[in-house]
Design a protein around this motif. Structure first.
Motif, short mmCIF file in Angstrom:
data_model
loop_
_atom_site.label_atom_id
_atom_site.label_comp_id
_atom_site.label_asym_id
_atom_site.label_seq_id
_atom_site.Cartn_x
_atom_site.Cartn_y
_atom_site.Cartn_z
N LEU A 95 0.83 -1.21 0.00
CA LEU A 95 0.00 0.00 0.00
C LEU A 95 0.86 1.25 0.00
CD1 LEU A 95 -2.60 1.67 0.29
CD2 LEU A 95 -2.48 1.25 2.77
N VAL A 505 -5.51 5.84 -1.46
CA VAL A 505 -5.88 4.67 -0.66
C VAL A 505 -7.06 3.93 -1.29
CG1 VAL A 505 -6.70 3.86 1.59
CG2 VAL A 505 -4.96 5.66 1.46
N TYR A 508 -6.01 2.29 -4.53
CA TYR A 508 -5.22 1.07 -4.33
C TYR A 508 -6.13 -0.14 -4.13
CZ TYR A 508 -2.40 -2.43 -1.90
OH TYR A 508 -1.81 -3.60 -1.51
#
Length: 524
Positions: A95, A505, A508
């Protein structure tokens, strides 16, 4: 596993065509853009003291050197294409690697390339007046200002003018050259880095020989009394909070942290050489050396240049003055301090000498920006290639050319987004916004050094960070302090950068879910 992507025997292999000289040229070339020639004017207006101006550059130099020496251990330990993206992925998880690559592609790398490219067009106008940001070929329109708390977004013109056309032409030319392979890109980098280091050294030499007695008296004074004026430990300094916000008074360390926006940006991109690790011969030796040598030489030149500025022009000035000396460093025309210095140096030989000095400096900046764009184009494409090999970017970007061994698709995807930023007019704002994000990822990467020392104690480390753990910890503490100060006093720079990072975020998780769904479909 993400950490294994692109590392198998069947994976495409880069051609290791760069030695120590070429790797060092990438470090120096990526750092020496247009920033050193202009940011000292804005920094002077905020700092108000010659001593604090030099102190701000020394703080940046110390932090950059510590960062480079810390990265040297990671680079020697993991000499893979993708550099900082790989270090974050391996130390903190996929991440964090993705968030770095996302921000790099969206803003940091492409936005910097666009801004430096347009700076090339701006200084090309010194020789060809038709090249100008006001000379529109296709003016799409003006985006009005949008006030969001302390931030001001928008307020920009969109379209094609002759300045950003020059940027697009240069970016296209250099992208095409880099598709021919790393040896071609490195050859271009070697030539232009050597030329611009020589140009900077010339500025330093000319400044030493053309000292202005009035400027020396104003900036230094007897016993350097004027140099230290306003730089006392207990002095308070005015700082405006946000865009058009209230003015407050802060202490020395807070003021220096606020001023780091300019000097840190000028010193950034030294990490670009780690992106090209897969194409460097003997990377376990040459990567750490190139980081140490490249950053050391450039930072020394930066500090010397600022002493030259102070020896040729007074720091204080009048924005309404008609001479470069009267305007001083603070109010140099369009913040072009280095051009003003060379103009003043040339004025000893009459008006023709002043004009020649200004054009000589413009030529040096053109050389500098050209080499900077090439270095960042060459390096950035390697990160998107590594992300693609991990399944976190378009699949076609993870292929190498059979003919040249270069990541051709990655180079052209980078080119397309960079050219769009050139047209949008938003690159200047984006660069301001990402300073905070850049620092955050430097902090995370150096924190990853501590993580890997604990989780992989037996891993081969051909080079170990000098001063570990004290110096890396000092970097983290210093960078955290700067980030905290910028969040408080420069929210227009920091919060948008943080938002850009956080938007990555959900992207992803969507991307990884799509990849899993695709893998299941292929299995069925």
């Amino acid at each position: 596993m993400p950490g294994d992507a692109g590392s198998s025997a069947s994976s495409p292999q880069f051609v290791q065509g760069m030695g120590l000289f070429s790797a060092t040229a990438i470090v120096m070339g990526s750092m020496i853009g247009s920033g050193i020639f202009i940011v000292s004017a804005d920094m002077s207006r905020g700092l108000g003291s010659p001593a604090l101006l030099i102190a701000a550059w020394l703080v940046t130099a110390a932090m950059t050197m510590i960062g480079a020496l810390s990265y040297g251990e990671l680079a020697a330990m993991m000499p893979k294409a993708g550099g900082q993206y790989v270090y974050l992925r391996e130390a903190l998880g996929p991440l964090w690697g993705f968030l770095y690559g996302w921000t790099l592609f969206l803003v940091i790398q492409t936005g910097t390339i666009a801004a430096v490219g347009v700076a090339f067009g701006k200084f090309l106008g010194v020789f060809f007046p038709a090249v100008s940001a006001q000379n529109w070929l296709w003016h799409i329109g003006h985006v009005p200002a949008w006030h969001v708390g302390p931030m001001v977004l928008g307020n920009m013109d969109i379209g094609l003018n002759t300045a950003n056309l020059a940027a697009i032409v240069v970016i296209t030319l250099l992208t095409a050259l880099n598709t021919l392979g790393v040896k071609m890109g490195a050859a271009v980098q070697n030539v232009f880095t050597s030329a611009k280091v020589l140009a900077l050294a010339t500025v330093v030499l000319v400044g030493v020989l053309a000292k202005n007695a009035d400027a020396v008296a104003a900036n230094f004074g007897a016993g350097w009394h004027n140099f230290w004026a306003g730089a006392g430990w207990h002095s308070l300094h005015a700082v405006q909070v946000g865009m058009g916000g209230p003015t407050t008074y802060v202490g020395l360390f807070t003021l220096l942290a606020v001023a780091q926006v300019g000097s840190l940006f000028s010193s950034d991109a030294w990490n670009n050489v780690t992106f090209t690790a897969g194409e460097i011969r003997n990377p376990k030796r040459n990567l750490p050396l190139s980081l140490a040598i490249g950053t050391g030489v450039v930072l020394l030149l930066y500090v010397l240049c600022n002493f030259v500025y102070l020896s040729v022009l007074p720091m204080a000035g009048d924005p309404a003055a008609t001479t470069v000396v009267g305007q001083g460093i603070k109010f140099a025309a369009e913040d072009r301090v280095a051009t003003a210095v060379m103009e003043q140096a040339g004025s000893h030989f009459g008006p023709a000498g002043a004009g020649f000095g200004a054009k000589l400096m413009a030529a040096a900046i053109l050389i500098s920006t050209f080499g900077c764009v090439n270095g960042m184009l060459l390096a950035g494409a390697r990160v998107y290639y590594a992300m693609s090999r991990d399944g976190l970017f378009f699949k076609s970007v993870g292929r190498l050319s059979d003919r040249s061994g270069a990541p051709v698709n990655s180079l052209w995807v980078q080119w397309a987004w960079t050219c769009l930023l050139c047209l949008s007019g938003s690159y200047g704002q984006l660069l301001d916004y990402v300073i905070f994000a850049v620092l955050v990822f430097y902090i995370l990467t150096i924190a990853g050094l501590f993580v890997l020392r604990r989780t992989r104690p037996d891993a081969a480390r051909p080079y170990r960070a000098i001063g570990y753990p004290v110096l890396p910890a000092l970097y983290i503490v210093s960078a955290l302090w700067i980030c905290a100060v910028l969040l408080r006093y420069k929210p227009q720079y920091t919060w948008p950068g943080l938002i850009i990072v956080l938007l990555g975020v959900p992207v992803y998780f969507v991307w990884t879910q799509m990849r899993r769904t695709s893998a299941v479909g292929e299995a069925l």
